[in-house]
Design a protein around this motif. Structure first.
Motif, PDB file in Angstrom:
ATOM      1  N   PRO A 129       1.260  -1.671   0.054  1.00 53.37           N
ATOM      2  CA  PRO A 129      -0.004   0.329  -0.073  1.00 53.37           C
ATOM      3  C   PRO A 129       0.517   0.993  -0.315  1.00 53.37           C
ATOM      4  CG  PRO A 129       0.253  -0.768   2.192  1.00 53.37           C
ATOM      5  CD  PRO A 129       0.429  -2.300   1.567  1.00 53.37           C
ATOM      6  N   CYS A 130       1.603   1.128   0.283  1.00 56.32           N
ATOM      7  CA  CYS A 130       3.128   2.437   0.464  1.00 56.32           C
ATOM      8  C   CYS A 130       3.947   2.434  -0.359  1.00 56.32           C
ATOM      9  CB  CYS A 130       3.657   1.750   1.413  1.00 56.32           C
ATOM     10  SG  CYS A 130       2.751   2.140   3.101  1.00 56.32           S
ATOM     11  N   VAL A 131       3.540   1.718  -1.977  1.00 56.54           N
ATOM     12  CA  VAL A 131       5.044   1.234  -2.711  1.00 56.54           C
ATOM     13  C   VAL A 131       4.621   1.418  -3.951  1.00 56.54           C
ATOM     14  CG1 VAL A 131       6.361   0.196  -4.052  1.00 56.54           C
ATOM     15  CG2 VAL A 131       6.221   1.146  -1.772  1.00 56.54           C
ATOM     16  N   ALA A 132       4.397   2.296  -5.684  1.00 58.39           N
ATOM     17  CA  ALA A 132       3.931   2.235  -6.294  1.00 58.39           C
ATOM     18  C   ALA A 132       4.834   3.290  -7.349  1.00 58.39           C
ATOM     19  CB  ALA A 132       2.317   2.758  -6.946  1.00 58.39           C
ATOM     20  N   PRO A 133       4.353   2.005  -8.460  1.00 60.49           N
ATOM     21  CA  PRO A 133       5.582   3.142  -9.956  1.00 60.49           C
ATOM     22  C   PRO A 133       5.346   3.915  -9.989  1.00 60.49           C
ATOM     23  CG  PRO A 133       4.397   1.556 -11.488  1.00 60.49           C
ATOM     24  CD  PRO A 133       4.020   1.226  -9.740  1.00 60.49           C
ATOM     25  N   ILE A 134       6.468   5.793 -10.568  1.00 57.76           N
ATOM     26  CA  ILE A 134       6.447   6.582 -11.060  1.00 57.76           C
ATOM     27  C   ILE A 134       6.561   7.056 -12.797  1.00 57.76           C
ATOM     28  CG2 ILE A 134       6.930   9.250 -10.167  1.00 57.76           C
ATOM     29  CD1 ILE A 134       7.898   7.904  -8.089  1.00 57.76           C
ATOM     30  N   GLU A 135       5.596   6.612 -13.235  1.00 54.82           N
ATOM     31  CA  GLU A 135       5.396   6.746 -14.831  1.00 54.82           C
ATOM     32  C   GLU A 135       4.490   7.348 -15.840  1.00 54.82           C
ATOM     33  OE1 GLU A 135       5.622   2.200 -15.067  1.00 54.82           O
ATOM     34  OE2 GLU A 135       3.680   2.142 -13.946  1.00 54.82           O
ATOM     35  N   HIS A 136       3.351   7.925 -14.990  1.00 57.46           N
ATOM     36  CA  HIS A 136       2.562   8.695 -16.046  1.00 57.46           C
ATOM     37  C   HIS A 136       2.859  10.135 -15.538  1.00 57.46           C
ATOM     38  CE1 HIS A 136       0.787   4.578 -16.095  1.00 57.46           C
ATOM     39  NE2 HIS A 136       0.625   4.541 -15.159  1.00 57.46           N
ATOM     40  N   GLY A 137       3.812  10.298 -16.912  1.00 61.77           N
ATOM     41  CA  GLY A 137       3.691  12.158 -17.061  1.00 61.77           C
ATOM     42  C   GLY A 137       2.299  12.544 -16.914  1.00 61.77           C
ATOM     43  N   PRO A 138       1.969  14.064 -16.905  1.00 60.24           N
ATOM     44  CA  PRO A 138       3.572  14.598 -16.940  1.00 60.24           C
ATOM     45  C   PRO A 138       3.853  14.950 -15.081  1.00 60.24           C
ATOM     46  CG  PRO A 138       1.559  16.199 -16.462  1.00 60.24           C
ATOM     47  CD  PRO A 138       1.169  15.387 -17.014  1.00 60.24           C
ATOM     48  N   PHE A 139       4.971  14.761 -14.829  1.00 65.84           N
ATOM     49  CA  PHE A 139       5.610  14.731 -13.464  1.00 65.84           C
ATOM     50  C   PHE A 139       6.089  15.998 -12.809  1.00 65.84           C
ATOM     51  CE2 PHE A 139       7.302  11.983 -16.314  1.00 65.84           C
ATOM     52  CZ  PHE A 139       7.124  10.935 -16.296  1.00 65.84           C
ATOM     53  N   TYR A 140       5.500  16.007 -11.279  1.00 63.78           N
ATOM     54  CA  TYR A 140       5.568  17.235 -10.517  1.00 63.78           C
ATOM     55  C   TYR A 140       6.272  17.236  -9.338  1.00 63.78           C
ATOM     56  CZ  TYR A 140       0.458  17.216 -12.760  1.00 63.78           C
ATOM     57  OH  TYR A 140      -0.219  17.653 -13.344  1.00 63.78           O
ATOM     58  N   ALA A 141       6.830  18.129  -8.730  1.00 65.04           N
ATOM     59  CA  ALA A 141       7.820  17.966  -7.874  1.00 65.04           C
ATOM     60  C   ALA A 141       6.856  19.490  -6.909  1.00 65.04           C
ATOM     61  CB  ALA A 141       9.403  18.469  -8.229  1.00 65.04           C
ATOM     62  N   VAL A 142       7.488  19.030  -5.184  1.00 65.98           N
ATOM     63  CA  VAL A 142       7.120  20.551  -4.125  1.00 65.98           C
ATOM     64  C   VAL A 142       8.162  20.639  -3.807  1.00 65.98           C
ATOM     65  CG1 VAL A 142       6.301  20.903  -2.486  1.00 65.98           C
ATOM     66  CG2 VAL A 142       4.971  20.232  -4.371  1.00 65.98           C
ATOM     67  N   LYS A 143       9.215  21.507  -3.211  1.00 68.51           N
ATOM     68  CA  LYS A 143      10.131  21.498  -2.288  1.00 68.51           C
ATOM     69  C   LYS A 143      10.172  21.576  -0.774  1.00 68.51           C
ATOM     70  CE  LYS A 143      14.544  24.265  -1.965  1.00 68.51           C
ATOM     71  NZ  LYS A 143      15.182  25.460  -2.218  1.00 68.51           N
ATOM     72  N   VAL A 144      10.446  20.328  -0.630  1.00 63.84           N
ATOM     73  CA  VAL A 144      10.673  20.239   1.793  1.00 63.84           C
ATOM     74  C   VAL A 144      11.348  21.104   2.113  1.00 63.84           C
ATOM     75  CG1 VAL A 144       9.889  18.679   3.276  1.00 63.84           C
ATOM     76  CG2 VAL A 144       9.260  18.793   0.485  1.00 63.84           C
ATOM     77  N   GLN A 145      11.344  21.745   2.809  1.00 63.52           N
ATOM     78  CA  GLN A 145      13.120  22.051   3.708  1.00 63.52           C
ATOM     79  C   GLN A 145      12.895  21.584   5.155  1.00 63.52           C
ATOM     80  OE1 GLN A 145      11.864  25.988   1.837  1.00 63.52           O
ATOM     81  NE2 GLN A 145      13.618  26.455   3.296  1.00 63.52           N
ATOM     82  N   PRO A 146      13.430  21.270   6.373  1.00 68.69           N
ATOM     83  CA  PRO A 146      13.009  21.231   7.850  1.00 68.69           C
ATOM     84  C   PRO A 146      12.199  22.123   8.073  1.00 68.69           C
ATOM     85  CG  PRO A 146      15.338  21.208   7.301  1.00 68.69           C
ATOM     86  CD  PRO A 146      14.839  21.925   5.521  1.00 68.69           C
ATOM     87  N   GLY A 147      11.243  22.187   8.764  1.00 67.10           N
ATOM     88  CA  GLY A 147      11.043  22.884   9.995  1.00 67.10           C
ATOM     89  C   GLY A 147      10.284  22.041  10.793  1.00 67.10           C
TER      90      GLY A 147
END
Length: 573
Positions: free
Chosen positions: A485-503
């Protein structure tokens, strides 16, 4: 005596509480029920502190809700878990005081106040491979609350954090959140969402705010209602200037009001002002990698700025810094708004879902993303080269984003264009193009995703073991048809990203206390009349993060312990 004080005769009480989060309100309610005259002062213009912006979960082993559900454990089980989790930071006296008080604290509030709870019996401890870890029964949360029950106090309470609500509507973790995530896949879930949102719109039209209170706001509202009903005097916009002492005993405090400074005489004072997440100087001194005092994206309100620690130090208390970590880490992203303001979004939900990974600028993974939020940031900080600001990127494909959301970018059917335009959300047709937008090594990212996908198609993650613990699987998607339930491939574009910092959710370094929450001096002797609870107290868990809710659980419990001790109550009912 300054004229500003002389002009105003002192207020008098048995107990003065400084701060209105979970610890302060719990202490005030407990003391008032035990016959004490209580005054609570809050620096900010609203009540609730960081608690009101929290998810509201509390880690309270052996609580009555678990027992009623048939989850009965001896005190030795959570004690064993904490002993192995905390190692050299295990403080047997304070840990035992906490574990012994937990069931009594919950029973007290259930039986005598407006604070009622919902169980989190299905939530496992974070580190399932540690001896003593429980698969459930340690978590609870304040039950949802109809704001009409607290209507006279409502304007005085802090609202839900903007980033964790939808148009001002807070969403409760559990079945409520699951319905929102599954509304495009389940007619029943969609019906729930439609009813919730329609009711919220009605409340906005009639009352101008959300009236179905959940999470931390519900906890604060229930405690504030109880405090007012028990005669606690609640005073906002009243920062404490200094504590009063006589013959070595703390006898009250001086507060600053619009009309000037005013003393409050008390037999005892409890400091519960929210720790130092927004004290830039102390952050530079204690936070790893903090150079400017602004590098860490603190989630608590700005008013949580170290007042309690400074007040305690000024009368001989000392701040314990010999902890594993001085800070309760949380992965956070900056949310820019059109008016130029910036919000902070805590990444708690999506990291364990199937089809997402976290990478550094070198394009490589560094952690099991489904582990706890503290673990994610600790690993990010440890993996960052010295002298470089720690950060990571959460990477997913279109299918993932539309199903689960990515940070503040909500799942379907909420549109994405405002966050793409603001730059919060990055999108590209290929992973290489996405990497170029984010400043990630494009070849390394493509290699990392290809390797991850190869194993993910079989539901495996040999590199970090994602999905290997009960907590991991709880963070995943039970409706995902794959083997993990925690793992699946990343393969269907478009692809997305968000920058994460220490908080951070708050701080762990605080005033050193004993098992009764009394503040200790440099000789480890109690300072008469002075207590600390919540984030003003040094973490009972030594700066470790053994499970979700380990900020609010001890805050409620040691607020309860401190108030009982100050009231001279020794035996549990």
């Amino acid at each position: 005596m300054p004229a500003a004080i002389a002009d105003h005769p002192p207020l008098e009480c048995d107990l003065l509480v400084v701060g209105s989060g979970a610890a302060g309100l719990a202490a005030a309610v407990t003391a008032a029920w035990h016959g004490q005259k209580v005054i609570l002062v809050e620096k900010d213009s609203v009540l609730g502190g960081a608690t009101a912006w929290s998810g509201g979960w509390a880690w309270v082993p052996r609580n009555p809700l678990a027992r009623r559900a048939g989850i009965v454990e001896d005190i030795e089980q959570p004690r064993t878990y904490l002993r192995h989790e905390l190692g050299e930071h295990y403080d047997s006296e304070r840990v035992d005081a906490f574990l012994e008080a937990c069931p009594h604290m919950v029973a007290f509030f259930e039986q005598h106040t407006a604070l009622q709870f919902a169980d989190g019996n299905a939530i496992p401890d974070m580190h399932g491979d540690t001896p003593g870890a429980a698969t459930g029964g340690h978590q609870l949360i304040a039950a949802p609350y109809d704001a009409r029950q607290v209507l006279d106090l409502l304007p005085r309470l802090r609202k839900t954090l903007r980033e964790t609500s939808f148009m001002g509507m807070p969403i409760m973790a559990g079945a409520d959140l699951a319905a929102f995530l599954n509304m495009t896949r389940s007619p029943k879930a969609l019906g729930h969402v439609i009813r919730r949102f329609a009711t919220h719109l009605y409340h906005l039209a009639r009352y101008g705010r959300a009236m179905h209170l959940v999470n931390g706001v519900a906890l604060v509202a229930r405690l504030a209602r109880s405090a007012a009903d028990l005669g606690v005097q609640l005073i906002e916009s009243a920062p404490v200037v200094r504590l009063l002492q006589e013959d070595g005993r703390v006898t009250g405090a001086v507060v600053k009001r619009a009309e000037g400074e005013r003393p409050i005489q008390a037999r005892a004072v409890i400091l519960a002002a929210g720790g130092f997440p927004n004290d830039n100087l102390r952050r530079q001194q204690l936070f790893p990698g903090e150079t400017s005092g602004h590098d860490n994206l603190a989630l608590p309100p700005l008013s949580c700025s170290g007042d309690g620690l400074r007040l305690g130090e000024a009368v001989g208390g000392r701040v314990a810094t010999d902890l594993k970590s001085p800070v309760a880490w949380a992965p956070v992203s900056r949310v820019p708004y059109r008016d130029g303001s910036v919000g902070h979004f805590p990444h708690i939900i999506e990291r364990g879902k199937p089809g997402i990974i976290g990478v550094l600028a070198n394009g490589k993974r560094f952690v099991n993303e489904a582990h706890g939020y503290y673990d994610y940031v600790a690993a990010m900080v440890a993996a960052t080269e010295e002298g470089q600001p720690p950060c990571s990127w959460l990477i997913c494909d279109h299918r993932f984003q539309r199903r689960y959301g990515l940070g503040f970018a909500r799942p379907a059917p909420v549109p994405l264009w405002p966050l793409l335009r603001s730059g919060y959300l990055k999108r590209a047709a290929t992973l290489e193009q996405l990497a170029s937008q984010c400043g990630i090594d494009p070849v390394a990212l493509a290699t990392t995703v290809a390797r991850f996908n190869q194993h993910a198609r079989q539901g495996e993650d040999p590199e970090f073991g994602r999905g290997s613990t009960a907590f991991n699987r709880k963070q995943g998607d039970p409706l995902y048809p794959g083997p993990n339930p925690c793992v699946a491939p990343i393969e269907h574009g478009p692809f997305y990203a968000v920058k994460v910092q220490p908080g951070c959710f708050g701080t762990f370094a605080g005033l050193k206390t004993d098992a009764s929450a009394r503040v200790l001096d440099i000789q480890d002797q109690p300072i008469a009349g002075l207590y600390a609870a919540g984030s003003d107290m040094a973490s009972v868990f030594g700066g470790h993060y053994p499970s979700g809710g380990i900020n609010l659980g001890p805050a409620l419990t040691f607020g309860y312990i401190a108030a009982r001790h100050a009231a001279g109550v020794s035996r549990y009912e």
